[in-house]
Design an enzyme around this catalytic site. Sequence first.
Site, PDB file in Angstrom:
ATOM      1  N   GLU A 153     -15.665 -24.588 -41.723  1.00  0.00           N
ATOM      2  CA  GLU A 153     -14.880 -24.268 -42.955  1.00  0.00           C
ATOM      3  C   GLU A 153     -13.688 -25.302 -43.176  1.00  0.00           C
ATOM      4  OE1 GLU A 153     -14.685 -19.975 -42.811  1.00  0.00           O
ATOM      5  OE2 GLU A 153     -13.246 -19.994 -44.173  1.00  0.00           O
ATOM      6  N   SER A 196     -11.524 -10.220 -47.389  1.00  0.00           N
ATOM      7  CA  SER A 196     -10.416  -9.352 -47.233  1.00  0.00           C
ATOM      8  C   SER A 196      -9.687  -9.384 -48.734  1.00  0.00           C
ATOM      9  CB  SER A 196      -9.510  -9.694 -46.417  1.00  0.00           C
ATOM     10  OG  SER A 196      -8.864 -10.905 -46.340  1.00  0.00           O
ATOM     11  N   HIS A 223     -14.926 -17.301 -48.110  1.00  0.00           N
ATOM     12  CA  HIS A 223     -13.860 -16.539 -47.125  1.00  0.00           C
ATOM     13  C   HIS A 223     -13.211 -15.439 -48.052  1.00  0.00           C
ATOM     14  CE1 HIS A 223     -12.065 -16.593 -43.098  1.00  0.00           C
ATOM     15  NE2 HIS A 223     -11.854 -15.525 -43.439  1.00  0.00           N
ATOM     16  N   ARG A 255     -16.842 -14.738 -38.367  1.00  0.00           N
ATOM     17  CA  ARG A 255     -16.203 -16.214 -38.334  1.00  0.00           C
ATOM     18  C   ARG A 255     -17.563 -17.104 -38.468  1.00  0.00           C
ATOM     19  NH1 ARG A 255     -12.104 -14.514 -39.927  1.00  0.00           N
ATOM     20  NH2 ARG A 255     -10.009 -14.622 -39.022  1.00  0.00           N
TER      21      ARG A 255
HETATM   22  N1  LIG Z   1     -14.390 -12.913 -43.413  1.00  0.00           N
HETATM   23  C1  LIG Z   1     -13.270 -12.201 -43.562  1.00  0.00           C
HETATM   24  O1  LIG Z   1     -12.260 -12.460 -44.542  1.00  0.00           O
HETATM   25  C2  LIG Z   1     -12.822 -11.420 -42.528  1.00  0.00           C
HETATM   26  C3  LIG Z   1     -13.086 -11.509 -41.029  1.00  0.00           C
HETATM   27  N2  LIG Z   1     -12.790 -10.820 -40.256  1.00  0.00           N
HETATM   28  C4  LIG Z   1     -13.207 -11.047 -38.993  1.00  0.00           C
HETATM   29  O2  LIG Z   1     -13.858  -9.815 -38.516  1.00  0.00           O
HETATM   30  C5  LIG Z   1     -13.477  -9.685 -36.858  1.00  0.00           C
HETATM   31  C6  LIG Z   1     -13.694  -8.133 -36.491  1.00  0.00           C
HETATM   32  O3  LIG Z   1     -12.460  -7.448 -37.191  1.00  0.00           O
HETATM   33  P1  LIG Z   1     -12.345  -5.860 -36.812  1.00  0.00           P
HETATM   34  O4  LIG Z   1     -13.390  -4.995 -36.827  1.00  0.00           O
HETATM   35  O5  LIG Z   1     -11.151  -5.594 -37.488  1.00  0.00           O
HETATM   36  O6  LIG Z   1     -12.107  -6.141 -35.147  1.00  0.00           O
HETATM   37  P2  LIG Z   1     -12.291  -5.173 -34.062  1.00  0.00           P
HETATM   38  O7  LIG Z   1     -11.745  -5.757 -32.864  1.00  0.00           O
HETATM   39  O8  LIG Z   1     -12.226  -3.555 -34.405  1.00  0.00           O
HETATM   40  O9  LIG Z   1     -14.038  -5.215 -33.867  1.00  0.00           O
HETATM   41  C7  LIG Z   1     -14.650  -6.276 -33.320  1.00  0.00           C
HETATM   42  C8  LIG Z   1     -15.902  -5.861 -32.511  1.00  0.00           C
HETATM   43  O10 LIG Z   1     -16.611  -6.834 -31.815  1.00  0.00           O
HETATM   44  C9  LIG Z   1     -17.014  -6.521 -30.485  1.00  0.00           C
HETATM   45  N3  LIG Z   1     -17.382  -7.389 -29.757  1.00  0.00           N
HETATM   46  C10 LIG Z   1     -16.748  -8.450 -28.999  1.00  0.00           C
HETATM   47  N4  LIG Z   1     -17.587  -9.315 -28.489  1.00  0.00           N
HETATM   48  C11 LIG Z   1     -18.939  -8.691 -28.952  1.00  0.00           C
HETATM   49  C12 LIG Z   1     -19.931  -9.308 -28.338  1.00  0.00           C
HETATM   50  N5  LIG Z   1     -20.177 -10.311 -27.624  1.00  0.00           N
HETATM   51  N6  LIG Z   1     -21.210  -8.714 -28.783  1.00  0.00           N
HETATM   52  C13 LIG Z   1     -21.058  -7.857 -29.332  1.00  0.00           C
HETATM   53  N7  LIG Z   1     -20.171  -7.229 -29.972  1.00  0.00           N
HETATM   54  C14 LIG Z   1     -18.698  -7.952 -29.591  1.00  0.00           C
HETATM   55  C15 LIG Z   1     -15.720  -5.561 -29.821  1.00  0.00           C
HETATM   56  O11 LIG Z   1     -16.219  -4.862 -28.835  1.00  0.00           O
HETATM   57  C16 LIG Z   1     -15.478  -4.660 -31.186  1.00  0.00           C
HETATM   58  O12 LIG Z   1     -16.050  -3.626 -31.514  1.00  0.00           O
HETATM   59  C17 LIG Z   1     -12.230 -10.072 -36.693  1.00  0.00           C
HETATM   60  O13 LIG Z   1     -11.872 -10.784 -35.853  1.00  0.00           O
HETATM   61  C18 LIG Z   1     -12.267 -11.562 -37.832  1.00  0.00           C
HETATM   62  O14 LIG Z   1     -12.913 -12.738 -37.100  1.00  0.00           O
HETATM   63  C19 LIG Z   1     -11.705  -9.824 -40.227  1.00  0.00           C
HETATM   64  C20 LIG Z   1     -11.391  -9.507 -41.534  1.00  0.00           C
HETATM   65  C21 LIG Z   1     -11.733 -10.192 -42.672  1.00  0.00           C
HETATM   66  O1  LIG Z   2      -8.236 -11.199 -41.482  1.00  0.00           O
HETATM   67  C1  LIG Z   2      -8.950 -11.961 -41.219  1.00  0.00           C
HETATM   68  O2  LIG Z   2      -9.445 -12.119 -40.107  1.00  0.00           O
HETATM   69  C2  LIG Z   2      -9.537 -13.076 -41.953  1.00  0.00           C
HETATM   70  O3  LIG Z   2     -10.624 -13.624 -41.944  1.00  0.00           O
HETATM   71  C3  LIG Z   2      -9.022 -12.872 -43.501  1.00  0.00           C
HETATM   72  O4  LIG Z   2      -8.759 -11.706 -43.979  1.00  0.00           O
END
Ligand SMILES: NC(=O)C1=CN([C@@H]2O[C@H](COP(=O)(O)OP(=O)(O)OC[C@H]3O[C@@H](n4cnc5c(N)ncnc54)[C@H](O)[C@@H]3O)[C@@H](O)[C@H]2O)C=CC1
Ligand SMILES: O=C(O)C(=O)CO
Length: 386
Positions: free
Chosen positions: A302, A323, A320, A273
């Site tokens: 954004e 995904s 963005h 993010r």
């Molecule tokens: N740019 C895009 O289109 C997308 C962005 N995202 C973002 O990616 C993020 C992560 O997604 P997932 O991997 O599925 O989630 P997840 O929950 O599997 O992984 C997030 C990780 O961050 C770690 N974390 C939390 N606080 C932290 C800190 N202070 N320091 C270091 N690590 C910390 C957690 O322990 C966890 O392992 C989502 O929350 C979303 O904001 C997700 C999908 C698409």
């Molecule tokens: O899933 C999310 O968190 C995104 O940013 C878009 O896929």
Amino acid sequence: MAKPVSIEVWNPNGKYRVVSTKPMPGTRWINLLIEQDCRVEICTEKKTILSVEDIIALIGNKCDGVIGQLTEDWGEVLFSALRRAGGTAFSNMAVGYNNVDVNAANKYGVAVGNTPGVLTETTAELAASLSLSAARRIVEADEFMRAGLYDGWLPNLFVGNLLKGQTVGVIGAGRIGSAYARMMVEGFKMNLIYYDLYQATRLEKFVTAYAEFLKASGEKPVTWKRASSMEEVLREADVISLHPVLDKTTYHLVNKERLAIMKKEAILVNCSRGPVVDEVALVEHLRENPMFRVGLDVFEDEPFMKPGLADMKNAIVVPHIASASKWTREGMATLAALNVLGKIKGYPLWSDPNRVEPFLNPNVPPPAASPSIVNSKALGLPVSKL
Ligand SMILES: NC(=O)C1=CN([C@@H]2O[C@H](COP(=O)(O)OP(=O)(O)OC[C@H]3O[C@@H](n4cnc5c(N)ncnc54)[C@H](O)[C@@H]3O)[C@@H](O)[C@H]2O)C=CC1
Ligand SMILES: O=C(O)C(=O)CO
């Protein structure tokens, strides 16, 4: 008073009214809702980001559930409006839900769904693409070519960084961070250093096994290390990719001081993010360190970029789209719809939000469960035995 918003209606006589604030890819999600007696209303308003007032108008007087987007502000106002309309179900079409005030949802008894898993590899692939594009200066070289500036091969033309043997740093080694790490370690034989609040055991085992394989093949093995601080990753890694959730602990995780400890020729990628990085400090750092490169999918304000970012040749910026593969986006729509449907029908919560494949096979009816509800404990929702 907000203007009425334009909508498309499917199955007008359905018993349950489900609203989607945006058209979403594919038709499976619509069909799954219709089969379970839902009237589906899709907002077709041309405006990209709907206001709270627009969504209140969409919710109207009777609404059982809403599928919303990460650009919308889901807080007290919307959850109270949804509850007044008789609704108890909301799902983001996203895994991240930093746009949702979960406490407000709890207060009104509204379930909050998200869409983990189905976007893990797609998002990691974009992070890998940005890493490669930055390392090999692909966007700059493409612009150069199109501008008609190429007049022959030169030893110094667009020289970049070799990834093999360098160190990849991952901040937030959850689902996406771990998938990205595997791609970079296995694909480019990079060594891994990661920082997370929790140990990424499966990732560590993978890199260990891959190192054994390389050794047995007579190649130099890769290595891994779990860092005890984020600074350790920033100091040691050549390519650093950010994958934590956005919350109070990760806001401006990468700031002026932390940028300063990174290698002068490092690459920073952000597919998490925007506010995880202090973008003003980043622009200044890019300006002062021309060999430092970034690949950004997300931005602090954004859809806007901070002043100066668009002029930086050492920044690659995309809107963005991490995904944005067809399979993933259709799957996200399906999971979001099933989260809402599951709550409306009183189905239990799926036992493992990391194992969502059973919901995604178009040839088999999905399990009678909500794939992922982030406030299920607070709401006391039952968990499926499947
Ligand atoms: N740019 C895009 O289109 C997308 C962005 N995202 C973002 O990616 C993020 C992560 O997604 P997932 O991997 O599925 O989630 P997840 O929950 O599997 O992984 C997030 C990780 O961050 C770690 N974390 C939390 N606080 C932290 C800190 N202070 N320091 C270091 N690590 C910390 C957690 O322990 C966890 O392992 C989502 O929350 C979303 O904001 C997700 C999908 C698409
Ligand atoms: O899933 C999310 O968190 C995104 O940013 C878009 O896929």
